[in-house]
Design an enzyme around this catalytic site. Structure first.
Site, PDB file in Angstrom:
ATOM      1  N   ARG A  35       8.385   9.395  -7.251  1.00 28.78           N
ATOM      2  CA  ARG A  35       8.030   8.546  -6.314  1.00 28.78           C
ATOM      3  C   ARG A  35       7.202   7.075  -7.083  1.00 28.78           C
ATOM      4  O   ARG A  35       7.205   6.004  -6.300  1.00 28.78           O
ATOM      5  CB  ARG A  35       6.625   8.726  -6.237  1.00 28.78           C
ATOM      6  CG  ARG A  35       6.759   9.892  -5.048  1.00 28.78           C
ATOM      7  CD  ARG A  35       5.404  10.591  -4.135  1.00 28.78           C
ATOM      8  NE  ARG A  35       4.896  11.297  -5.408  1.00 28.78           N
ATOM      9  CZ  ARG A  35       3.466  11.701  -5.800  1.00 28.78           C
ATOM     10  NH1 ARG A  35       2.552  11.270  -4.561  1.00 28.78           N
ATOM     11  NH2 ARG A  35       2.950  11.874  -6.869  1.00 28.78           N
ATOM     12  N   LYS A  83      -0.332   4.108   7.089  1.00 30.98           N
ATOM     13  CA  LYS A  83      -1.171   4.383   5.847  1.00 30.98           C
ATOM     14  C   LYS A  83      -0.801   2.910   4.524  1.00 30.98           C
ATOM     15  O   LYS A  83      -0.064   1.928   5.007  1.00 30.98           O
ATOM     16  CB  LYS A  83      -0.411   5.528   4.851  1.00 30.98           C
ATOM     17  CG  LYS A  83      -1.075   5.855   3.798  1.00 30.98           C
ATOM     18  CD  LYS A  83      -1.063   7.044   3.166  1.00 30.98           C
ATOM     19  CE  LYS A  83       0.971   6.917   2.536  1.00 30.98           C
ATOM     20  NZ  LYS A  83       1.124   7.919   1.799  1.00 30.98           N
ATOM     21  N   ARG A 117      -2.235   2.136   0.992  1.00 29.80           N
ATOM     22  CA  ARG A 117      -2.625   2.654  -0.512  1.00 29.80           C
ATOM     23  C   ARG A 117      -2.794   1.380  -1.681  1.00 29.80           C
ATOM     24  O   ARG A 117      -2.087   0.627  -1.912  1.00 29.80           O
ATOM     25  CB  ARG A 117      -1.402   3.369  -0.705  1.00 29.80           C
ATOM     26  CG  ARG A 117      -2.074   4.131  -1.831  1.00 29.80           C
ATOM     27  CD  ARG A 117      -1.443   4.873  -3.401  1.00 29.80           C
ATOM     28  NE  ARG A 117      -0.257   6.271  -2.227  1.00 29.80           N
ATOM     29  CZ  ARG A 117      -1.108   7.734  -2.632  1.00 29.80           C
ATOM     30  NH1 ARG A 117      -2.241   7.699  -3.203  1.00 29.80           N
ATOM     31  NH2 ARG A 117      -0.305   7.892  -2.052  1.00 29.80           N
TER      32      ARG A 117
END
Ligand code: R5P
Length: 281
Positions: free
Chosen positions: A88, A182, A184
């Site tokens: 990631r 979303k 973050r």
């Protein structure tokens, strides 16, 4: 011969069955200073398939050592990364950061002829390897352990997982798909999700993502759903990493069931990716 890393023993055994290849017994120990050592007494032959989820720094190191054994004793080495750690971190999010996925991929490339990895966060991570690398899509496997639900909504907690949700829905055979928006905060790690358009009141939902790591993404989505009088919430993911208190977070957020595959071997790993990985070996 299938050579398992410590974190992938069940998957390696399933792959050995699926391919009808011998499963190596790996002896592991430590030197007096704590350094790790391993031995594969029966090593030797045409092809070694090293299967190792790199779920920790120690697992990364073990993989490099197993590849070294395999490189000496076999004509060909294939490395299966069921879960690729650091995948990631596929770009430098802030100035001065490494592209960790690239650093790891380069190291793994030194001991293998090719690599298979399962549902990396972005398939482009394969480009970081110096040897051929393929991403295997195991999403269709996620349908099997799901309970019988009448007209479920397959929801992705962010836009990036919508294809995954659609693949699970297709394999399940019925239901609609939608996704959440979303965001973050990369400094605090805090996640917020905005509700999807579909009316979820009274409807059973299957939340689908590639990975549940800290559980922040899923628990935000679950809270949003309960605020909108959802029916049952089932959660499924390819990689049930479930770091720290993620499992508890999900339980407290209110879920009817949680499922994952054996790319990361956890109590919720209720389905194996072995059939789809074996097809590519
Ligand atoms: C990110 O976009 C991924 O698809 C997952 O949603 C995320 O990595 C899950 O991480 P966590 O469980 O820590 O929120």
């Amino acid at each position: 011969m299938i050579i398992p890393g410590s974190a992938s023993q069940s998957l390696a055994a399933s792959l050995a069955d699926a391919l009808d290849e011998p499963l190596a017994t790996v002896e592991t120990d430590r030197f007096a200073d704590g350094e790790f050592k391993c031995r594969v007494p029966e090593a030797g032959g045409d092809r070694a398939v090293v299967v190792a989820a790199t779920t920790s720094a120690e697992a990364h190191l073990e993989l490099l050592l197993l590849q070294d054994v395999a490189g000496e004793a076999f004509d060909e080495v294939v490395t299966v990364l069921p879960y690729m750690g650091y995948a990631r971190q596929d770009r430098a999010f802030r100035e001065g950061e490494p592209v960790s996925a690239r650093a790891v991929a380069r190291a793994v490339s030194t001991g293998t002829d090719r690599v298979l990895t399962v549902n990396p966060h972005e398939p482009t991570v394969c480009e970081f390897f110096d040897v051929p690398c393929e991403a295997v899509d195991a999403a269709s496997r996620l349908a099997e352990p799901l309970p019988d639900v009448d007209d479920p909504l397959f929801l992705a907690p962010d836009e990036g997982a919508i294809e995954l949700a659609a693949t699970v829905r297709d394999a399940y055979g019925t239901g609609a798909t939608d996704y959440f928006e979303k965001t973050r905060d990369y400094d605090t790690g805090e996640v917020s999700v905005e509700p999807a358009d579909t009316d979820v009141a009274g409807r059973d939902v299957v939340l689908v993502d590639d990975i549940v790591a800290t559980g922040s993404t899923m628990s935000s989505a679950i809270e949003q759903l309960h605020a909108r009088d959802v029916g049952e919430v089932h959660v499924t993911c390819v990689h049930p990493m479930l770091a720290a208190s993620a499992r508890t977070k999900l339980a407290n957020a209110g879920i009817a069931s949680l499922h994952g595959t054996d790319t990361v071997e956890r109590p919720v790993s209720s389905v194996s990716v072995a059939p789809v990985v074996a097809e590519r070996l």
